[in-house]
Design a protein around this motif. Sequence first.
Motif, PDB file in Angstrom:
ATOM      1  N   LEU A  75      43.124 -29.828  46.194  1.00 48.42           N
ATOM      2  CA  LEU A  75      42.635 -28.789  45.301  1.00 48.42           C
ATOM      3  C   LEU A  75      41.221 -29.133  44.843  1.00 48.42           C
ATOM      4  N   SER A  76      40.348 -28.153  44.869  1.00 52.56           N
ATOM      5  CA  SER A  76      38.979 -28.395  44.399  1.00 52.56           C
ATOM      6  C   SER A  76      38.973 -28.475  42.869  1.00 52.56           C
ATOM      7  N   ASP A  77      37.901 -29.057  42.334  1.00 56.73           N
ATOM      8  CA  ASP A  77      37.771 -29.123  40.878  1.00 56.73           C
ATOM      9  C   ASP A  77      37.777 -27.724  40.273  1.00 56.73           C
ATOM     10  N   ARG A  78      37.135 -26.804  40.940  1.00 52.29           N
ATOM     11  CA  ARG A  78      37.078 -25.418  40.450  1.00 52.29           C
ATOM     12  C   ARG A  78      38.474 -24.800  40.407  1.00 52.29           C
ATOM     13  N   GLU A  79      39.282 -25.043  41.451  1.00 52.41           N
ATOM     14  CA  GLU A  79      40.639 -24.491  41.484  1.00 52.41           C
ATOM     15  C   GLU A  79      41.510 -25.097  40.392  1.00 52.41           C
ATOM     16  N   ARG A  80      41.356 -26.379  40.172  1.00 48.94           N
ATOM     17  CA  ARG A  80      42.146 -27.036  39.126  1.00 48.94           C
ATOM     18  C   ARG A  80      41.692 -26.585  37.742  1.00 48.94           C
ATOM     19  N   ARG A  81      40.403 -26.353  37.603  1.00 52.61           N
ATOM     20  CA  ARG A  81      39.873 -25.937  36.301  1.00 52.61           C
ATOM     21  C   ARG A  81      40.289 -24.497  35.984  1.00 52.61           C
ATOM     22  N   ARG A  82      40.295 -23.651  37.000  1.00 51.93           N
ATOM     23  CA  ARG A  82      40.631 -22.243  36.788  1.00 51.93           C
ATOM     24  C   ARG A  82      42.129 -21.962  36.928  1.00 51.93           C
ATOM     25  N   ASN A  83      42.892 -22.955  37.358  1.00 48.26           N
ATOM     26  CA  ASN A  83      44.349 -22.827  37.486  1.00 48.26           C
ATOM     27  C   ASN A  83      44.784 -21.823  38.545  1.00 48.26           C
ATOM     28  N   VAL A  84      43.917 -21.524  39.506  1.00 48.64           N
ATOM     29  CA  VAL A  84      44.268 -20.601  40.586  1.00 48.64           C
ATOM     30  C   VAL A  84      43.423 -20.952  41.811  1.00 48.64           C
ATOM     31  N   THR A  85      44.012 -20.847  42.994  1.00 48.37           N
ATOM     32  CA  THR A  85      43.263 -21.126  44.224  1.00 48.37           C
ATOM     33  C   THR A  85      42.230 -20.026  44.463  1.00 48.37           C
ATOM     34  N   SER A  86      41.223 -20.338  45.268  1.00 44.97           N
ATOM     35  CA  SER A  86      40.160 -19.367  45.541  1.00 44.97           C
ATOM     36  C   SER A  86      40.719 -18.174  46.312  1.00 44.97           C
ATOM     37  N   ARG A  87      39.982 -17.088  46.312  1.00 40.39           N
ATOM     38  CA  ARG A  87      40.435 -15.881  47.010  1.00 40.39           C
ATOM     39  C   ARG A  87      40.624 -16.128  48.506  1.00 40.39           C
ATOM     40  N   THR A  88      39.621 -16.717  49.138  1.00 33.08           N
ATOM     41  CA  THR A  88      39.725 -16.948  50.584  1.00 33.08           C
ATOM     42  C   THR A  88      40.886 -17.880  50.898  1.00 33.08           C
ATOM     43  N   ARG A  89      41.002 -18.946  50.134  1.00 32.47           N
ATOM     44  CA  ARG A  89      42.095 -19.884  50.371  1.00 32.47           C
ATOM     45  C   ARG A  89      43.445 -19.213  50.163  1.00 32.47           C
ATOM     46  N   THR A  90      43.555 -18.347  49.156  1.00 31.19           N
ATOM     47  CA  THR A  90      44.809 -17.661  48.884  1.00 31.19           C
ATOM     48  C   THR A  90      45.253 -16.843  50.085  1.00 31.19           C
ATOM     49  N   VAL A  91      44.313 -16.120  50.691  1.00 27.26           N
ATOM     50  CA  VAL A  91      44.646 -15.319  51.874  1.00 27.26           C
ATOM     51  C   VAL A  91      45.133 -16.224  53.008  1.00 27.26           C
ATOM     52  N   ILE A  92      44.423 -17.303  53.260  1.00 28.04           N
ATOM     53  CA  ILE A  92      44.774 -18.196  54.361  1.00 28.04           C
ATOM     54  C   ILE A  92      46.106 -18.906  54.081  1.00 28.04           C
ATOM     55  N   ASP A  93      46.323 -19.330  52.845  1.00 31.10           N
ATOM     56  CA  ASP A  93      47.600 -19.959  52.488  1.00 31.10           C
ATOM     57  C   ASP A  93      48.761 -19.007  52.753  1.00 31.10           C
ATOM     58  N   CYS A  94      48.591 -17.750  52.358  1.00 29.64           N
ATOM     59  CA  CYS A  94      49.651 -16.762  52.585  1.00 29.64           C
ATOM     60  C   CYS A  94      49.849 -16.527  54.081  1.00 29.64           C
ATOM     61  N   ALA A  95      48.746 -16.473  54.826  1.00 30.77           N
ATOM     62  CA  ALA A  95      48.833 -16.238  56.273  1.00 30.77           C
ATOM     63  C   ALA A  95      49.584 -17.355  56.979  1.00 30.77           C
ATOM     64  N   ARG A  96      49.382 -18.592  56.532  1.00 30.20           N
ATOM     65  CA  ARG A  96      50.032 -19.740  57.161  1.00 30.20           C
ATOM     66  C   ARG A  96      51.491 -19.890  56.738  1.00 30.20           C
ATOM     67  N   THR A  97      51.867 -19.236  55.643  1.00 30.47           N
ATOM     68  CA  THR A  97      53.176 -19.488  55.050  1.00 30.47           C
ATOM     69  C   THR A  97      54.190 -18.373  55.283  1.00 30.47           C
ATOM     70  N   TYR A  98      53.736 -17.113  55.200  1.00 28.32           N
ATOM     71  CA  TYR A  98      54.680 -15.986  55.154  1.00 28.32           C
ATOM     72  C   TYR A  98      54.702 -15.196  56.464  1.00 28.32           C
ATOM     73  N   GLU A  99      55.628 -14.235  56.507  1.00 27.03           N
ATOM     74  CA  GLU A  99      55.715 -13.330  57.647  1.00 27.03           C
ATOM     75  C   GLU A  99      54.434 -12.495  57.744  1.00 27.03           C
ATOM     76  N   PHE A 100      54.173 -11.987  58.940  1.00 23.14           N
ATOM     77  CA  PHE A 100      52.917 -11.298  59.238  1.00 23.14           C
ATOM     78  C   PHE A 100      52.672 -10.116  58.309  1.00 23.14           C
ATOM     79  N   ASP A 101      53.682  -9.285  58.054  1.00 25.44           N
ATOM     80  CA  ASP A 101      53.454  -8.103  57.228  1.00 25.44           C
ATOM     81  C   ASP A 101      53.151  -8.468  55.778  1.00 25.44           C
TER      82      ASP A 101
END
Length: 259
Positions: A75-101
């Motif tokens: 986790l980056s310092d910014r993500e830990r400070r803001r308590n949420v992952t970045s927008r781009t990372r969030t999309v990629i995390d979801c893409a790697r984790t969940y079903e395609f739809d």
Amino acid sequence: MATGRIHKPRHNRYCLADAEATMLAVARTGGTASHLSAAQEFGWKLKHDPVKPCITLPRSARKPAGSYELHWGDLSDRERRRNVTSRTRTVIDCARTYEFDVALSVADSALREGIVDRDDLLIAAARSPRTGRNKALRVAQSASHRRANPFETCLYVIATTVAGLRVVPQGVVPGVGYVDLLDRWLGIVIEAESFEHHWTKAGLQRDVDRYTRAARLGLVVLRFTWAEVMFAPDEVAEAIADVVRWRTVQAVGRHGLAA
């Protein structure tokens, strides 16, 4: 704290007593909101809300007590400070984790917001960890701001499973206007229908006029409800496949006569 307006869920962590579930989970675990929970924090439209708060913890962190969807990663310092992952990372995390739809609904919503673009997603997907990278690349390559909501995204995903169908979102038909999905070669229009735009007398008349004009152009219009797309995708795919089969036969027949 004395009046109960602030809670201390763990050492050196404080939160408002009425904090929402995700932020309360962040405070209790010491992690960062991620995946579908992060998408919620950004106000993106999802196929479905997360069943449990999605939290990413530093790699060295222990598994906390409680009911969470847990992930571990850097986790980056910014993500830990803001308590949420970045927008781009969030999309990629979801893409790697969940079903395609599910993942594509997140990616489409992110693009509609306009802060990240498709190039951002393609670069991040290519740089993502090997596990799940192909899934991330598929989502990034398929993402589009042109699909208006998860309903249309999920209908598009179903359509991509039908052999012989090549649809584009928000295709333009002269005299008809924009349609949700369009296969120009086979002359098939696929619409995601909701009560929101069709419950008034004027809305009904507008639809009748649109679909009559489409029929006069020789187009076949397929209309599906939200419940069908979300809960009976196999039946939706079967209905589309039947029409694709007949339209293919008609197209071959026309070309055969022309020859």
